[in-house]
Design a protein around this motif. Structure first.
Motif, mmCIF file in Angstrom:
data_model
loop_
_atom_site.group_PDB
_atom_site.id
_atom_site.type_symbol
_atom_site.label_atom_id
_atom_site.label_comp_id
_atom_site.label_asym_id
_atom_site.label_seq_id
_atom_site.Cartn_x
_atom_site.Cartn_y
_atom_site.Cartn_z
ATOM 1 N N GLY A 173 -64.431 60.782 25.653
ATOM 2 C CA GLY A 173 -63.769 60.180 24.501
ATOM 3 C C GLY A 173 -62.282 60.501 24.491
ATOM 4 N N LYS A 174 -61.558 59.802 23.660
ATOM 5 C CA LYS A 174 -60.136 60.095 23.473
ATOM 6 C C LYS A 174 -60.011 61.399 22.689
ATOM 7 N N LYS A 175 -59.092 62.253 23.086
ATOM 8 C CA LYS A 175 -58.873 63.502 22.368
ATOM 9 C C LYS A 175 -58.386 63.199 20.953
ATOM 10 N N PRO A 176 -58.921 63.877 19.934
ATOM 11 C CA PRO A 176 -58.400 63.699 18.570
ATOM 12 C C PRO A 176 -56.903 64.033 18.533
ATOM 13 N N VAL A 177 -56.095 63.117 18.055
ATOM 14 C CA VAL A 177 -54.639 63.266 18.093
ATOM 15 C C VAL A 177 -54.171 64.446 17.256
ATOM 16 N N SER A 178 -54.814 64.649 16.117
ATOM 17 C CA SER A 178 -54.354 65.666 15.165
ATOM 18 C C SER A 178 -54.760 67.085 15.528
ATOM 19 N N LEU A 179 -55.642 67.242 16.496
ATOM 20 C CA LEU A 179 -56.151 68.563 16.858
ATOM 21 C C LEU A 179 -55.366 69.162 18.021
ATOM 22 N N THR A 180 -55.253 70.488 18.016
ATOM 23 C CA THR A 180 -54.703 71.177 19.167
ATOM 24 C C THR A 180 -55.690 71.053 20.326
ATOM 25 N N ILE A 181 -55.224 71.393 21.522
ATOM 26 C CA ILE A 181 -56.101 71.383 22.684
ATOM 27 C C ILE A 181 -57.303 72.299 22.446
ATOM 28 N N GLU A 182 -57.049 73.468 21.890
ATOM 29 C CA GLU A 182 -58.121 74.436 21.647
ATOM 30 C C GLU A 182 -59.130 73.896 20.633
ATOM 31 N N GLU A 227 -55.125 61.612 27.289
ATOM 32 C CA GLU A 227 -55.730 62.888 26.918
ATOM 33 C C GLU A 227 -57.161 62.630 26.465
ATOM 34 N N VAL A 228 -58.097 63.391 27.015
ATOM 35 C CA VAL A 228 -59.521 63.121 26.779
ATOM 36 C C VAL A 228 -60.257 64.411 26.440
ATOM 37 N N TYR A 229 -61.459 64.234 25.864
ATOM 38 C CA TYR A 229 -62.363 65.372 25.660
ATOM 39 C C TYR A 229 -63.779 64.902 25.927
ATOM 40 N N LEU A 236 -60.622 61.751 37.228
ATOM 41 C CA LEU A 236 -60.216 63.091 37.630
ATOM 42 C C LEU A 236 -59.388 63.657 36.490
ATOM 43 N N VAL A 237 -59.883 64.738 35.890
ATOM 44 C CA VAL A 237 -59.232 65.329 34.719
ATOM 45 C C VAL A 237 -58.638 66.683 35.083
ATOM 46 N N LYS A 238 -57.372 66.862 34.735
ATOM 47 C CA LYS A 238 -56.764 68.188 34.815
ATOM 48 C C LYS A 238 -57.172 68.925 33.556
ATOM 49 N N THR A 284 -56.187 66.046 30.778
ATOM 50 C CA THR A 284 -55.414 64.825 30.994
ATOM 51 C C THR A 284 -55.929 64.107 32.229
ATOM 52 N N VAL A 285 -56.107 62.793 32.130
ATOM 53 C CA VAL A 285 -56.568 61.997 33.261
ATOM 54 C C VAL A 285 -55.465 61.953 34.321
ATOM 55 N N GLU A 286 -55.806 62.404 35.526
ATOM 56 C CA GLU A 286 -54.827 62.418 36.622
ATOM 57 C C GLU A 286 -55.040 61.275 37.604
ATOM 58 N N ALA A 287 -56.276 60.821 37.733
ATOM 59 C CA ALA A 287 -56.588 59.693 38.621
ATOM 60 C C ALA A 287 -57.895 59.079 38.155
ATOM 61 N N VAL A 288 -58.135 57.817 38.556
ATOM 62 C CA VAL A 288 -59.348 57.105 38.122
ATOM 63 C C VAL A 288 -60.032 56.448 39.310
#
Length: 337
Positions: free
Chosen positions: A113-122, A88-90, A34-36, A72-76
């Motif tokens: 996948g895991k969100k790229p750490v160096s990138l903004t959310i956008e 944090e995922v994308y 479950l992703v917010k 962001t993962v809220e539940a699994v």
């Protein structure tokens, strides 16, 4: 939870082409997260589904689309092993399930996948669908490799769009190919060069333009615009024993016999194949997205974001779809919630 959807397929100019709705917050099970949702990006598949999935009918429940998200993962679910609450995922989603144009979404962990750490959310929201499409067309469909294909020629039809923008980078940075991209406006030409294209040619006179640039034929061609519109040109420009691949589909049969005398291969690519058919290798999309995240964090690849809208509103989705339908979008458009 809040979401933006539609009950019938209407021109984007119509007030009801998108509507804001309240719907039940989903609960994850099995391999689901479950992703917010914090941001999404819009792709041509979005407006094509909106235009065609509810023609001449009114759905009982609003259809929620969207196939790119960061959150962001809220539940699994009980079978989840790849992610934990708070990660944090994308991801690019699953065309058979409810989409990302909502405050929350459930999504199978194997295509996340895991969100790229160096990138903004956008910036991160702009990546998944286009990166997966470009990666799969090169490495899974065409089976290109740096060892065999370095310095070979690749023609990318549609270089300034979302998929073209990341495809140019993958072809240059990972495969070491000579990239010829198509664009016609000064701003799209500059964008293709910024992404790394060696040569930019005008798609309106494709054969003449490619040959004027010094290439009688090319080793590989990928089409991100219109298969049949460029079919004769592709058949003429491809080298014997070359490979053509396309993501655009065709409402009429493709004349494959034009490739026979050259023994040319042809492939379709649809990023949703793995999730739609629950293929045995579905987890490959998780692996690809993590690899792309690493390449972005290392600075090997660069973001393709060009425009951001703020807010989960019907008006923002109308504006975004209108922009994409114009056919003039450069890079990617993102809506941040």
């Amino acid at each position: 939870m809040k979401a933006v959807g539609f009950k019938t397929s209407l021109p984007i100019s119509e007030p009801e082409s998108f509507i804001e709705v309240e719907t039940e917050k989903p609960t994850p099970s099995g391999h689901e997260l479950l992703v917010k949702v914090k941001a999404i990006s819009v792709n041509p598949v979005d407006y094509k589904i909106r235009q065609n999935s509810a023609k001449n009918t009114v759905l009982a429940q609003p259809k929620i689309i969207g196939w790119d998200a960061v959150g962001t993962v809220e539940a699994v679910g009980e079978a989840v092993t790849l992610f934990n609450k708070g990660d944090e995922v994308y991801y690019a989603g699953d065309i058979t399930k409810q989409g990302s144009n909502a405050a929350y979404q459930v999504i199978d962990e194997r295509i996340v996948g895991k969100k790229p750490v160096s990138l903004t959310i956008e910036e991160a929201a702009a990546i998944p669908l286009t990166a997966l499409t470009a990666w799969e067309i090169f490495f899974d469909r065409m089976r290109l490799s740096a060892e065999r294909d370095q310095n070979k020629t690749l023609l990318i039809i549609g270089g300034a769009g979302g998929v073209g923008s990341i495809a140019i980078q993958l072809a240059k940075k990972l495969l070491g190919m000579k990239v010829i991209a198509t664009a016609s406006r000064s701003e799209t030409i500059e964008w293709c060069k910024k992404m790394g294209a060696d040569v930019v040619v005008n798609h309106r006179n494709l054969i003449e333009e490619v040959r004027k640039a010094g290439y009688q034929q090319v080793d590989y061609i990928v089409d991100f615009v219109d298969t049949n519109l460029y079919w004769d040109a592709m058949a003429e420009l491809i080298k014997p024993q070359g490979h053509i691949a396309s993501i655009t589909g065709s409402p009429t049969p493709v004349l494959l016999n034009k490739l026979k005398s050259k023994s040319v291969s042809f492939s379709w690519e649809l990023m949703f194949t793995r999730s739609t058919f629950q293929t045995e290798d579905m987890i490959e999309q998780h692996i690809i997205l993590n690899r792309v995240a690493d390449l972005l964090d290392q600075g090997v690849l660069q973001p393709t974001l060009t425009q951001t809208l703020e807010g989960l509103t019907a008006d923002n989705f109308k504006q975004a779809h209108k922009q994409l339908e114009s056919g003039s979008t450069i890079g990617k458009l993102v809506i941040r919630f």
